[in-house]
Motif scaffolding. Structure first.
Motif, short mmCIF file in Angstrom:
data_model
loop_
_atom_site.label_atom_id
_atom_site.label_comp_id
_atom_site.label_asym_id
_atom_site.label_seq_id
_atom_site.Cartn_x
_atom_site.Cartn_y
_atom_site.Cartn_z
N TYR A 14 7.35 18.97 -6.09
CA TYR A 14 7.28 18.91 -4.63
C TYR A 14 5.84 18.87 -4.13
O TYR A 14 5.49 18.08 -3.24
N ASN A 15 4.98 19.72 -4.72
CA ASN A 15 3.58 19.77 -4.28
C ASN A 15 2.86 18.45 -4.51
O ASN A 15 2.04 18.03 -3.70
N ASP A 44 0.86 -1.18 0.00
CA ASP A 44 0.00 0.00 0.00
C ASP A 44 0.90 1.24 0.00
O ASP A 44 0.96 1.99 0.97
N ILE A 45 1.62 1.40 -1.10
CA ILE A 45 2.57 2.51 -1.23
C ILE A 45 2.18 3.33 -2.46
O ILE A 45 2.03 2.77 -3.54
N PRO A 46 2.00 4.65 -2.31
CA PRO A 46 1.69 5.46 -3.49
C PRO A 46 2.86 5.50 -4.47
O PRO A 46 4.03 5.50 -4.06
N ILE A 94 0.23 13.87 -2.05
CA ILE A 94 -0.05 12.43 -2.06
C ILE A 94 0.37 11.80 -0.73
O ILE A 94 -0.34 10.96 -0.17
N HIS A 95 1.50 12.25 -0.20
CA HIS A 95 1.98 11.73 1.08
C HIS A 95 1.04 12.12 2.22
O HIS A 95 0.71 11.30 3.08
N MET A 149 -5.14 18.13 -5.95
CA MET A 149 -4.51 19.02 -4.97
C MET A 149 -4.81 20.47 -5.33
O MET A 149 -5.08 20.81 -6.48
N GLY A 150 -4.77 21.32 -4.32
CA GLY A 150 -4.95 22.74 -4.54
C GLY A 150 -6.40 23.18 -4.36
O GLY A 150 -7.20 22.52 -3.71
N LYS A 151 -6.73 24.31 -4.98
CA LYS A 151 -8.06 24.90 -4.80
C LYS A 151 -8.74 25.27 -6.11
O LYS A 151 -9.75 25.96 -6.12
N ASP A 152 -8.20 24.81 -7.24
CA ASP A 152 -8.82 25.08 -8.52
C ASP A 152 -10.23 24.51 -8.55
O ASP A 152 -10.46 23.38 -8.12
#
Length: 338
Positions: free
Chosen positions: A119-120, A74-76, A125-126, A279-282
């Motif tokens: 990086y993001n 179970d590793i991304p 994901i982590h 991810m983010g706010k879009d």
């Protein structure tokens, strides 16, 4: 966070390792030159928090390695991909890779924007993986007074969908639920680089009954699915698709907000918007505009999101009418477009 870097190029392993080691709270715990060696490391040593996996390698390639990692652990996994491997990359996303990073064309001049996005993705994901015990809290948290209780419009003229990290697999699931003929058009913005969207549109078209096209500027809107091409924003005006390369918003082009806001103006209360994993706010401001003009908004829940960023932001901003699992979203969209 510990990362295993898998790439057959010693030079690329060094470049990626050096980049990662400069990022806050990130450590490269090990490297491997092919999939076989990577699986041996995963079996014999402490498991990393994330695997960066090259698509094309000798002995055991990226796809076969990914299948084994998803089967055993179970590793991304984030794929490292070149544009020449775009079809294989889309296959990897369908098999469960969390996301992919396009390898820079000029290794010696890597842009700050590329490093920041890299990086993001890793961080998002982590973070999602680290917080399994908060599912219930996150699910309940958005049930704030600001959420507008509203029933689905009796007449819908279009559906718009926005997605980012984890979106390709989620979108495939939604497309596979749809019938061959639609009563209305569907417009999709998936955060994805130029070149990869044509392969992804083809993949969705091949694996579902519905017709999926990569959008082109000036296309007349018909009753099918349109995917926005990478490096363009997509808007809908007067029955036509319009593409532009205006400035990035939220650091991305395409951006979900461009599509949502233009569709809100055109379809008003007869529009349904869906915001999937990412991810983010879009998408939040676009959903705000859709709600203001009487449309209906749906967000994917935390449990089924690869990254609960975009849906969460919209939910907490009070611009979501309904929070659903991915299966429920697929069923709901099918119900709307039949």
């Amino acid at each position: 966070m510990n990362i295993l870097v898998v790439d057959d190029s010693a030079f690329m392993r060094k470049i990626v390792t050096d980049l990662l080691e400069k990022m806050p709270n990130i450590h490269v715990s090990n490297t491997a030159r092919n999939g076989q060696q990577a699986l041996k490391i995963l079996c014999e040593q402490k498991q990393p928090d994330l695997v960066l996996l090259d698509v094309e390698m000798p002995i055991l390639n990226g796809l076969e390695t990914l299948k084994e990692i998803k089967r055993l652990y179970d590793i991304p996994v984030i794929m490292l991909s070149a544009l020449s491997n775009k079809d294989v990359t889309i296959e990897a996303l369908a098999l469960g890779a969390a996301d992919f990073v396009e390898k820079p064309t000029n290794i010696r001049e890597i842009q700050e924007e590329w490093i920041r996005e890299f990086y993001n993705k890793i961080k998002s994901i982590h973070m999602q993986k680290r917080r399994p015990n908060r599912k219930r809290v996150e699910k309940v948290e958005p049930a704030a007074p600001s959420i507008k209780e509203r029933s689905l419009p009796s007449r819908v003229q279009a559906v718009v969908i926005g997605a980012s990290t984890g979106g390709p697999k989620a979108l495939l699931k939604v497309m596979q639920a749809l019938p061959a003929s639609l009563s209305i058009p569907i417009f999709i913005v998936q955060h994805m680089p130029k070149g990869f969207t044509s392969s992804f549109a083809q993949r969705m078209n091949d694996e579902s009954a519905v017709t999926v096209k990569e959008a082109q500027d000036g296309m007349l809107v018909e009753k099918c699915v349109y995917l926005c091409p990478g490096d363009f924003h997509m808007t809908v005006k007067q029955g036509k698709i319009q593409l532009n390369q205006e400035m990035k918003i939220h650091g991305t082009r395409p951006a979900v907000d461009y599509l949502f806001e233009s569709a809100a103006q055109l379809y008003r209360r007869e529009l349904v918007a869906v915001l999937l994993t990412g991810m983010g706010k879009d998408g939040t401001e676009g959903m705000r505009e859709i709600q203001r003009l009487g449309g209906y908004t749906i967000a994917q829940d935390k449990e089924t999101s690869v990254v609960f960023g975009m849906p969460r932001q919209a939910i907490l901003s009070g611009v979501v009418n309904e929070v659903l699992s991915l299966d429920e979203i697929a069923a709901k969209v099918k119900q709307i477009v039949r």
